[in-house]
Write a protein that holds these residues in place. Structure first.
Motif, short mmCIF file in Angstrom:
data_model
loop_
_atom_site.label_atom_id
_atom_site.label_comp_id
_atom_site.label_asym_id
_atom_site.label_seq_id
_atom_site.Cartn_x
_atom_site.Cartn_y
_atom_site.Cartn_z
N SER A 5 76.75 -91.90 -47.45
CA SER A 5 76.98 -92.04 -46.01
C SER A 5 77.57 -93.40 -45.67
O SER A 5 77.49 -94.36 -46.45
CB SER A 5 75.66 -91.86 -45.26
N LYS A 6 78.14 -93.49 -44.48
CA LYS A 6 78.65 -94.77 -43.98
C LYS A 6 77.53 -95.79 -43.92
O LYS A 6 77.71 -96.96 -44.30
CB LYS A 6 79.28 -94.57 -42.60
N LEU A 7 76.35 -95.36 -43.46
CA LEU A 7 75.20 -96.26 -43.38
C LEU A 7 74.83 -96.81 -44.75
O LEU A 7 74.50 -97.99 -44.90
CB LEU A 7 74.01 -95.54 -42.75
N ASP A 22 66.52 -100.59 -37.34
CA ASP A 22 67.11 -100.24 -36.04
C ASP A 22 68.44 -100.95 -35.82
O ASP A 22 69.36 -100.41 -35.19
CB ASP A 22 66.14 -100.53 -34.90
N MET A 25 71.02 -99.06 -37.82
CA MET A 25 71.40 -97.82 -37.14
C MET A 25 72.39 -98.10 -36.00
O MET A 25 73.34 -97.34 -35.79
CB MET A 25 70.15 -97.13 -36.59
N GLU A 26 72.16 -99.21 -35.30
CA GLU A 26 73.10 -99.59 -34.24
C GLU A 26 74.46 -99.93 -34.83
O GLU A 26 75.51 -99.54 -34.29
CB GLU A 26 72.56 -100.77 -33.45
N ASN A 28 75.72 -98.82 -37.53
CA ASN A 28 76.32 -97.56 -37.96
C ASN A 28 77.04 -96.86 -36.80
O ASN A 28 78.12 -96.28 -36.98
CB ASN A 28 75.24 -96.65 -38.54
N LYS A 29 76.47 -96.95 -35.61
CA LYS A 29 77.06 -96.29 -34.44
C LYS A 29 78.37 -96.93 -34.00
O LYS A 29 79.26 -96.25 -33.49
CB LYS A 29 76.06 -96.31 -33.28
N ILE A 30 78.48 -98.26 -34.16
CA ILE A 30 79.69 -98.96 -33.65
C ILE A 30 80.76 -99.13 -34.73
O ILE A 30 81.79 -99.75 -34.49
CB ILE A 30 79.32 -100.34 -33.07
N THR A 31 80.53 -98.56 -35.90
CA THR A 31 81.45 -98.70 -37.02
C THR A 31 82.23 -97.40 -37.24
O THR A 31 81.66 -96.32 -37.21
CB THR A 31 80.69 -99.05 -38.31
N CYS A 107 85.37 -99.60 -43.57
CA CYS A 107 84.63 -99.52 -42.31
C CYS A 107 85.22 -100.56 -41.36
O CYS A 107 85.44 -101.71 -41.76
CB CYS A 107 83.15 -99.79 -42.52
N ASP A 113 82.50 -105.44 -29.96
CA ASP A 113 81.25 -104.78 -30.33
C ASP A 113 80.50 -105.60 -31.37
O ASP A 113 79.26 -105.70 -31.33
CB ASP A 113 81.53 -103.38 -30.88
#
Length: 230
Positions: A5-7, A22, A25-26, A28-31, A107, A113
């Protein structure tokens, strides 16, 4: 890249070591993740400098061009490294060109951001500032090498820096993997490919180094450094 996964990739960057889950995870959302074919541009000079990139697989070449069209290669970016990071310092437009030299998995994070993310994770600010400082120092040293050293010295200096930056010490030897093609070294040191071949062959015949297409082994590092003075 479906098996990872990207994460997973982001978690394995040294820059993000010790971040809380956490925060990861944040991040991961902005990438945004991208798979890019070989010999494809990622950005050009004079384009808006709006993103920071993290390379997980493949290889990327960073270059600048003189007004007469002559290319000067600044660096090859390897997996686990960051590039385009000058946007974080407020660079308005790109001054160099980034091109994949192998199929690459990248990525990308918008600089605004990323700035907001760092505000919430201030330890990252010191890490990326240090990273940028080291990279600028490296670029400056490369330009000095081109001005003040002859071709043989530039090749040997390149090997020394490669060992210092990427080598692993095994007993008295230093192991570097992956190694570069002779043409890549020639491009990075502004030498003819034959010059690179002659220097490497001479060092191997003296037993100072050994190498193949995939790795470099430095048997006697102090002798390699002394070779600069010959």
């Amino acid at each position: 890249m479906a098996d990872k996964s990207k994460l997973w990739y982001l978690e394995n960057f040294n820059l993000f070591t010790n971040l809380k889950q956490d925060s990861m995870m944040e991040l991961n959302k902005i990438t945004v993740e991208k798979e890019i074919d070989k010999n494809q541009p990622i950005y050009f000079p004079n384009e808006p400098s709006s993103s920071i990139f993290f390379l997980k697989t493949g290889r990327v070449k960073i270059s600048r061009y003189s007004p007469d069209g002559k290319e000067m290669i600044l660096a090859f970016i390897n997996p686990g490294e960051v590039f385009g990071e000058m946007s974080y310092l407020g660079e308005g437009e790109r001054t160099d060109i980034a091109v994949t030299v192998e199929p690459s998995y990248i990525c990308a994070i918008n600089k605004d951001d990323f700035a907001k993310f760092i505000e919430k994770n201030p330890a990252l600010n010191l890490r990326i500032t240090r990273l940028i400082g080291l990279k600028l120092k490296s670029y400056s040293e490369r330009i000095e090498d081109l001005v003040f050293k002859d071709a043989k010295q530039r090749v040997v200096t390149f090997l020394i820096k490669l060992a210092e930056d990427n080598g692993k010490k095994i007993g008295e030897q230093i192991f570097v993997k992956p190694f570069l093609r002779h043409q890549d070294i020639a491009d990075l040191t502004a030498c003819a490919r034959q010059t690179v071949n002659d220097v490497l062959t001479d060092l191997r015949e003296k037993g100072i180094i050994d190498f193949d297409r995939k790795k470099l082994l430095i048997n006697r590092f102090e002798e390699l450094k002394a070779y600069l003075k010959k």
